[in-house]
Design an enzyme around this catalytic site. Structure first.
Site: not given
Ligand code: ADP
Ligand code: MG
Length: 395
Positions: A196, A349, A372
């Site tokens: 997001k 994460g 976070g």
């Molecule tokens: P982090 O934990 O590294 O901060 P996020 O929690 O923001 O990362 O996002 C990770 C998730 O985003 C993963 O589960 C991944 O499957 C999802 N994701 C990545 N690209 C897409 C996409 N194009 N459409 C839907 N979900 C996605």
């Molecule tokens: Mg995450």
């Protein structure tokens, strides 16, 4: 960091209460990934060697009160193995039995309290609960960077009642993040992905002040692409962030920051390992299809930018890396970061999970364990857990 650490206080023979982040995955009573426990070892071993009585506390998962599957016994077992030394485990967080166990401790002993979240005072930062925790010890050490953005009893609360200092892990996380951001070798690039835009707005705004280039992928890129007028099918979209994305693109232009968006993407009709996947240019995403990874042309461009960077901050996978046919963008970007020779910091994460999946976690300079917390630090927010510690100049 201008906060006192464990070396700045005399801990020998003292009861030292250490907040650690042992929120680890557990399967069938066994810890399946012990990296967070290993990360806390330098502080724990230092305290043992100094002859402190080491009382450890952590949360695990999100229990609603005491639930057996969230007990910390598997963690105590894992820690016993890692330290090569018996770790006593209390079955409660506070109370007479815990007091008794602490009273019996000898210098160099290690005691692990039960899951902090079994007590509802933890998340509420209840002063009574914090006071009870503090009464177990003479000194408080915070080594849980991942929890330091939360004003919970074991983080900010306890520090009000006994002298509070930083552990080595907390100190290293804060120092590495701040020094990299304050004084990066250039070019400094950020790679942002994940699900997001709304999760990362504060970080994007802050990064726009300090980076030379921003590479965007993951689910969040589709709101940016929409803002540029593309049809994105049923890709992830945050309707109410389209304006923000448009402004961000403009702001980057005004500051001469190169903001990269995918030129091609991998699409499918469902998020499934069996779904038919295709590669298309971003101006050709059909209705009913969604973008689930960056495409090969984009990978090539991003690799080039990553190669030329001297400092890299990466947060958020480039696609749905959990499913093999949508994982290539994340894997290639991870590999490029590993091979770049740049100072590289990876936080988040899922991003860390991706690095592990591709066995590249040892190939980046620094993994920030606090998802976070690291984002909030980058945004320039004050972390309650860090603020609560004694200043270096305090007596
Ligand atoms: P982090 O934990 O590294 O901060 P996020 O929690 O923001 O990362 O996002 C990770 C998730 O985003 C993963 O589960 C991944 O499957 C999802 N994701 C990545 N690209 C897409 C996409 N194009 N459409 C839907 N979900 C996605
Ligand atoms: Mg995450």
């Amino acid at each position: 960091m201008d906060k006192k650490n464990v070396r700045d206080v005399d801990v020998s023979g003292k009861r030292v209460l250490v907040r650690v982040d042992f929120n680890v995955p557990i399967n069938n009573g066994v810890v399946t990934d012990d990296s967070r426990i290993r990360a806390a070892l330098p502080t724990i071993e230092y305290l043992i060697n100094q002859g402190a009585k080491v009382i450890l506390m952590s949360h695990l998962g999100r229990p609603k009160g005491p639930e057996d599957k969230y007990r910390l016994d598997p963690v105590a077992q894992e820690l016993t193995d890692l330290l090569g030394k018996e770790v006593e485990k209390a079955d409660e967080v506070v109370g007479p039995k815990v007091k008794e166990a602490v009273d019996k401790m000898k210098p160099g002993d290690v005691l692990l309290l039960e899951n902090l979240r079994f007590n509802e005072g933890e998340k509420k930062n209840d002063p009574e609960f914090a006071k009870e925790l503090a009464s177990l010890a003479d000194i408080y050490v915070d080594d849980a960077f991942g929890a330091s953005h939360r004003a919970h009893a074991s983080v900010a609360g306890v520090a009000r009642y006994i002298p509070a200092v930083a552990g080595f892990l907390l100190e290293k996380e804060v120092d590495t993040l701040t020094s990299t951001l304050e004084n990066p070798k250039r070019p400094f690039i950020a790679i942002l992905g994940g699900s997001k835009v709304s999760d990362k707005i504060g970080v994007i705004d802050k990064l726009l002040d300090i980076v030379d280039a921003l590479l965007i992928g993951g689910g969040m890129c589709f709101t940016f692409l929409k803002a540029q007028g593309y049809s994105i099918g049923k890709s992830l979209l945050e309707e109410d962030k389209i304006d923000y994305c448009r402004e961000t693109i403009k702001k980057a232009e005004g500051k001469d920051i190169s903001l990269y968006l995918p030129a091609d993407v991998v699409i499918a009709q469902e998020i499934s390992p069996d779904a038919e996947a295709r590669v298309v240019l971003v101006d050709s995403i059909p209705d009913g299809w969604m973008g689930l990874d960056i495409g090969p042309d984009t990978i090539a461009v991003y690799r080039g930018v990553i190669n030329s960077a001297r400092t890299i901050f990466w947060n958020g996978p480039m696609g749905v890396f959990e499913i093999d046919q949508f994982s290539r963008g994340t894997e290639e970007v991870a590999l490029a970061v590993a091979q770049s020779g740049a100072t590289s910091i990876v936080g988040g994460g899922d991003s860390i999970a991706a690095l592990k999946k591709f066995q590249l976690e040892d190939r980046v300079s620094f993994i920030s364990t606090g998802g976070g917390a690291s984002l909030e630090l980058i945004e320039g927010k004050k972390l309650p857990g860090v603020e609560a510690l004694l200043d270096k100049k305090d007596p």
